[in-house]
Design an enzyme around this catalytic site. Structure first.
Site, mmCIF file in Angstrom:
data_model
loop_
_atom_site.group_PDB
_atom_site.id
_atom_site.type_symbol
_atom_site.label_atom_id
_atom_site.label_comp_id
_atom_site.label_asym_id
_atom_site.label_seq_id
_atom_site.Cartn_x
_atom_site.Cartn_y
_atom_site.Cartn_z
ATOM 1 N N ASP A 218 4.709 -3.994 -12.858
ATOM 2 C CA ASP A 218 5.895 -4.381 -12.079
ATOM 3 C C ASP A 218 6.136 -3.351 -10.974
ATOM 4 O OD1 ASP A 218 8.507 -5.456 -11.352
ATOM 5 O OD2 ASP A 218 8.435 -6.526 -13.247
ATOM 6 N N HIS A 241 3.968 -3.891 -8.195
ATOM 7 C CA HIS A 241 4.698 -4.653 -7.180
ATOM 8 C C HIS A 241 5.213 -3.797 -6.034
ATOM 9 C CE1 HIS A 241 5.538 -8.111 -10.292
ATOM 10 N NE2 HIS A 241 4.261 -7.856 -10.112
#
Ligand SMILES: *[C@@H]1O[C@H](CO)[C@@H](O)[C@H](O)[C@H]1NC(C)=O
Ligand SMILES: *[C@@H]1O[C@H](CO)[C@@H](O)[C@H](O)[C@H]1NC(C)=O
Length: 393
Positions: A218, A241
């Protein structure tokens, strides 16, 4: 008589001066910790903590390099009697594999709360997240999982040379703090591990993150509401991310994000590079004063992105217009490659457009060709050479 006046203060000094602040050392083994990886050492660590926290003098908690210590959830709470506690870890602390044992409701595995003046040195924290990730991917009803390390409502905290592996949820959360420094961290989890953000900062002032390597499933660093005076520098992100301000506007009443500097960062194969993300719904929040400087993008899907239309499953976003006002965001010396044709995307709010965006010396390509820029409601200026061609108004 003259002599007496000289002798008397010396006598006082020797016998009545306060004791020197000699650091005391607490070895977790003497409190019963067992470095065998299976015996629960939580109570031993907590006893060492309370001894250190109760000490009038600076205190060190020492975790010797004897093996692996199993800890269940542990809350290390202050306030303490001294402002110089060091936790020196020369080994690995491991979380229970069973995700039902810790953090059924977004809790922490290890939490420091209301402490002032602590330093965590070295150590590996192994969250053993695999079982929970598999549960989440199977679509079963799973707990959200525990964040590995929380620093909450604390100040003057230094985390140096920590390795955090395979967290069940976020790796590190800094919440409600002042002056926290994270340096030399290594944070690693597989690219497909859900919700394993590297470091999340919120409601905190004066956080610094530097010389660190973060690769997870993430966000590399996520920056939530109420973050002020944040500096991130010399950090490598990927997989994951990217660095994200947001998601913001989760709540209607929200404090803003102000004065963020991100410098000398490299993104490798990440979904985003430098992102600002807000829900497409009303909010009192804002983002003001952000400098992104010297970033290298290596095959990044969205190298530069402002997304104010975030609304997963199109739920709870009436009119889909964000109230978050974004202004004074500078992108200076951003270079490298985009994995998609649109390398720069500013998708700003219709009612509160992005203002004073600055692009200075940006060069992003897509497969050795020209990349594209896309803008909606984004105003600003450029200087130096800009590629792809700016679409700011
Ligand atoms: C912005 O944050 C940096 C880093 O904490 C700090 O040194 C600087 O004074 C802040 N600037 C303002 C205007 O508050
Ligand atoms: C930039 O970051 C890299 C690590 O990502 C580091 O090796 C290098 O020293 C940093 N450069 C500066 C000028 O801080």
């Amino acid at each position: 008589m003259v002599n007496h006046r000289h002798i008397f203060p010396a006598f006082l000094f020797i016998f009545f001066s306060p004791p020197l602040a000699i650091a005391v050392r607490y070895n977790v083994l003497t409190f019963g910790a067992k470095p065998d990886g299976v015996t629960d050492s939580t109570i031993a660590f907590l006893k060492a903590w309370y001894a250190a926290c109760d000490s009038q003098n600076p205190a060190t908690i020492y975790v010797p390099p004897a093996g692996t210590y199993l800890l269940k959830s542990a809350q290390f709470r202050g306030p303490c009697k001294n402002k110089a506690i060091t936790i020196h870890i020369d080994s690995t602390l491991v979380a229970p594999l069973d995700y039902n044992v810790i953090g059924n409701n977004g809790n922490y595995w290890l939490l420091f709360e209301r402490v002032d003046g602590i330093s965590i040195r070295g150590g590996t924290l192994d969250g053993q997240g695999n079982g929970l990730w598999a549960c989440k991917k199977s679509g079963k009803n799973c707990p959200s999982g525990a964040t590995t390390l929380g620093i909450s409502n604390s100040k003057n905290v230094e985390i140096t040379g920590l390795t955090s592996l395979n967290s069940k949820m976020f790796h590190i959360v800094i919440n409600g703090c002042q002056d926290v420094k994270v340096q030399g961290a290594k944070i690693l989890a597989p690219r497909n591990s859900p919700n394993t953000d590297g470091i999340h900062v919120q409601f905190s002032i004066g956080v610094k993150i530097f010389n660190s390597k973060i690769g997870t499933g993430d966000d590399c660093v996520s920056i939530g509401p109420g973050t002020t005076n944040l500096v991130i520098h010399s950090v490598t992100c990927g997989p994951g991310h990217g660095i994200s301000i947001g998601s913001l506007a989760k709540d209607y009443r929200e404090v803003g994000v102000q004065n963020v500097t991100v410098k000398n960062v490299t993104f490798k194969n990440t979904q985003n590079g430098l992102r600002i993300k807000t829900w497409g719904r009303p909010s009192t929040g804002f983002v003001k004063g952000v400098l992104f400087q010297h970033a290298i993008m290596d095959n990044v899907h969205n190298p530069i992105l402002i997304d104010q239309n975030y609304c997963p499953h199109n739920k709870n976003c009436p009119g889909k217009v964000s109230g978050v006002k974004i202004s004074e965001v500078t992108y200076r010396d951003i270079q490298g490659t985009s994995a998609t044709p649109v390398a720069v995307k500013f998708d700003c709010s219709k009612t509160t457009p992005c203002q004073r965006i600055k692009l200075e010396n940006v060069k992003l390509t897509y497969k050795n060709q020209k990349a594209q820029a896309s803008c909606a409601n984004a105003a600003g200026t450029t200087s130096g050479s800009i590629e792809p061609t700016s679409c700011l108004y």
